[in-house]
Enzyme design. Structure first.
Site, PDB file in Angstrom:
ATOM      1  N   GLU B  54     -30.167  -3.225  19.924  1.00  8.88           N
ATOM      2  CA  GLU B  54     -30.409  -4.132  18.802  1.00  8.88           C
ATOM      3  C   GLU B  54     -31.403  -5.237  19.139  1.00  8.88           C
ATOM      4  OE1 GLU B  54     -27.340  -3.266  19.828  1.00  8.88           O
ATOM      5  OE2 GLU B  54     -26.277  -2.357  18.144  1.00  8.88           O
ATOM      6  N   HIS B 123     -15.230  -6.009  15.272  1.00 14.36           N
ATOM      7  CA  HIS B 123     -15.835  -5.124  14.278  1.00 14.36           C
ATOM      8  C   HIS B 123     -15.575  -5.564  12.847  1.00 14.36           C
ATOM      9  CE1 HIS B 123     -15.995  -2.576  17.812  1.00 14.36           C
ATOM     10  NE2 HIS B 123     -16.752  -1.728  17.180  1.00 14.36           N
TER      11      HIS B 123
END
Lengths: 352, 335
Positions: B54, B123
């Site tokens: 990322e 998450h």
């Protein structure tokens, strides 16, 4: 595979028991997830058993493990209470993390075991554990378990460099199934992973991670080296994931139930295929087929001949024809797993 | 007007924008499967799968935007933005300012966010307060198909970075990937009016920084984004039975924040409850109070937010996130 001697039999039987236990435990977890007692994702390590067993069986007290989101096997085999572990997956307060963590966020301080759901985070974690071990002048090591997909994550590459530059006792275990979720890793990776590790002057080996004996030889050599020389070591172990990225893996789901899955996907795909603007139709067909072909490729992980459990049984049969030996182990473990699940549901409050 | 799913609205808006503007590309992990329809239509030069890196590919997206493209960079879950924060905080957000206003970064960062389906604290975060804290980026959180498409279409017309957060309870494919995995025996409290609804044949921009009043009321103002909007609407119905007439505002965009709409409402109701799935301290909820005070308003104030790391245990998680009970309890304290 290296040749085995008869005298290896008792060791291999012991390791077979660990592999079998890991497999059966995870199969029990799968059933419990399917029955709806585990929320969210569930990442299975079935197919990694030879890798995990070869490493964990050689660890001693005080060795740290830094595990990814696929940590069930390593935690189980590091002798963490199997009932508490399973209860944690189910979010129960009697779980090893009181139900706060779940399967991606497992921690056991007294077992020197930590995990993370962030891809690549195992690298820096293992380096940190190793730094502390080295500072305290122990002979202990730290192990990082991660997938090949994590190898492209900056922090993991940085940790390879740190371990080399600071001579840290880290064993990097790259579990390579060539899938980063639904991406073929080789298609988004430049160069070879083993060359990458070597370029940091880290001694490295590429191993068939399905084959316990090869893994055992490689990790035995690596772990001795790390303990004695306080230097990092990198192992790229090729393996499969029998359940794909996680339970309910979209590609494997297509593979298992194509008609139903395609029914939902087809409408938008046809629209995309015939939309007025966009690339030329042949190129559209090519791109669509490429993605669909991933479904077929994902199925190769289900093949029997690439199951480490079958491979180790084949090895054992070369050493002995006493099938009873394995049967006894299997019966013992099956019984043990049944007891674990029974106890879990006694604490959880019954199974619907 | 068609009735379709939240995620389909986003895809449809992107499709329309990509047909209009050849400089729009998509970058991200697994986009060949997640965005297979767009890949099929627009080809692999415009829908580009990346490795799990990322920090690298978001930074790449920022510079590609500087060089004339209009990338949509996908971060699977906003939790993972932590790995790539530098690209937003120190680059995307600052380059326009540093260059004396001479160099734009027209990038859209798209990520799923939010909890309610039992996936644990790495998450299921929201993090919009943390991100909107940074000057130089806009941040939107749609709540229904109509604004999911309109805000995406609008984001793709901006000259500056926009973070676009897609709540997982509203996006059926994320929920299926991460929460259900094909299982039929899992019950998740999905707001029906958020996950499916009407949207137009052709998308037009919803201006960033414009809130929408979803229910008029006179006694208390309830504000939120994403799933919280639906919890607020549900709470408003219950409050109605208790003779409390709540006004419900969908902020849609957190940065810029439509303080005028909030202020006008609070001037009328004299009390406000902020419902914020993000963390309580130093975030959206406190900011709204501060802005109203700066505008010289006197009002009753409460907030229902996430105060701790989100527990994995689903029951505890649902108690930790704003929920109908906590909203009603706090709302009643203000009356």
């Amino acid at each position: 595979m290296n040749a085995l001697n008869k005298e290896d039999l008792s060791l291999i039987l012991k390791l077979y028991e660990m592999m079998y236990k890991s497999r059966k435990y995870e199969e029990a977890v799968k059933k419990i997830w399917e029955d709806g007692y585990i929320t969210g994702e569930m990442h299975m390590g079935t197919g990694e058993e030879a890798i995990i067993v070869s490493v964990v069986s050689q660890l001693i007290d005080g060795d740290y493990i830094a595990v990814d989101h696929r940590g069930t096997s390593a935690f189980l085999l590091r002798s963490i209470d199997p009932v508490q572990l399973l209860l944690e997956f189910m979010g129960h307060e009697k779980g090893i993390c009181c139900g706060n963590g779940g399967h991606m966020h497992l921690f056991s301080k007294e077992h020197w075991a930590a995990s993370s759901g962030i891809v690549g985070a195992e690298g820096p974690a293992a380096c940190g554990f190793a730094l502390a071990l080295k500072y305290k002048k122990t002979k202990n090591i730290a192990v990082a378990f991660f997938g090949e997909g994590a190898m492209n994550q900056g922090m993991l590459m940085e940790s390879l460099n740190l371990s080399s530059a600071l001579n840290l006792p880290v064993l990097f275990i790259c579990k390579d199934n060539n899938w980063a979720i639904t991406t073929r890793s080789n298609e988004v990776t430049g160069g070879s992973l083993i060359d990458r590790a070597k370029s940091f002057k880290i001694e490295s080996l590429e191993v068939d991670g399905l084959d316990l004996i090869s893994m055992l030889n490689a990790t035995h050599y690596a772990i001795n080296k790390i303990r004695n020389e306080s230097k990092p070591f990198f192992i790229q172990a090729h393996c499969i994931h029998r359940e794909g990225h996680f339970l309910g893996d979209p590609l494997l789901r297509f593979q298992k139930d194509p008609i139903n899955e395609f029914k939902n996907a087809l409408g938008p795909l046809i629209k995309a295929m015939f939309a007025k603007k966009g690339t030329k139709i042949p190129s559209r067909i090519k791109n669509m087929i490429k993605t669909i072909s991933l479904i077929i490729k994902s199925g190769s992980q289900l093949k029997k001949k690439s199951d480490p459990m079958n491979l180790i049984l084949k090895d054992l049969r070369e050493l002995t024809n006493e099938e009873d030996l394995f049967k006894k182990i299997e019966e013992k473990v099956d019984n043990e797993i049944d007891q674990i699940v029974k106890k879990v549901f006694e604490i959880y409050g019954g199974r619907k | 007007m068609k009735t379709l799913k939240f995620a389909e609205a986003i895809e449809s808006a992107i499709k329309q924008a990509m047909e209009e503007d050849k400089n729009i590309i998509i970058l991200g992990e697994d986009v060949h499967t997640l965005r297979v329809n767009l890949l099929t239509q627009f080809g692999k030069d415009r829908v580009i799968s990346t490795p799990i890196s990322e920090g690298g590919f978001l930074g790449m997206g920022v510079a590609a935007a500087m060089a004339g493209l209009r990338p949509i960079v996908e971060i699977m879950m906003i939790d993972f933005i932590a790995v790539a924060m530098d690209a937003i905080l120190n680059h995307a957000a600052k380059i326009y300012f540093f260059s004396g206003g001479k160099w734009n970064v027209p990038i859209v960062i798209r990520a799923s966010c939010g909890g309610g389906y039992g996936d644990g604290g790495q998450h299921e975060q929201s993090l919009w307060g943390w991100l909107a804290h940074i000057p130089g980026v806009s941040l939107v959180v749609p709540s229904r198909p109509i604004n999911a498409g309109g805000l995406m279409y609008s984001a793709l017309k901006q000259d500056h970075p926009v973070i676009y957060l897609e709540h997982k309870l509203l996006s059926h494919y994320w929920l299926d990937y991460l929460g259900l995995g094909g299982r039929k025996n899992i019950k998740i409290d999905v707001p029906a009016e958020g996950s499916e609804g009407s949207w137009p044949d052709k998308w037009t921009s919803i201006p960033l920084g414009k809130a929408e009043i979803l229910k008029q009321g006179t006694d208390i103002t309830l504000v939120g984004v994403g799933v919280d909007v639906h919890r607020a609407l549900e709470a408003a119905k219950i409050l109605q039975d208790k003779k409390i007439n709540a006004e419900v505002i969908d902020l849609q965009s957190i940065s810029p924040l439509d303080i005028k709409t909030i202020k006008d409402s609070v001037e009328k109701t004299k009390s406000i409850l902020v419902i914020d799935e993000d963390y309580k301290m130093f975030g959206l909820s406190g900011e709204i109070a501060a802005l109203l005070l700066e505008h010289g308003l006197s009002f009753k104030y409460g907030r229902v937010c996430t105060e701790t790391t989100i527990p994995f245990n689903l029951e505890k998680e649902l108690k930790t996130l704003p929920n109908i009970n906590s909203i009603i309890e706090e709302a009643l304290k203000l009356k």
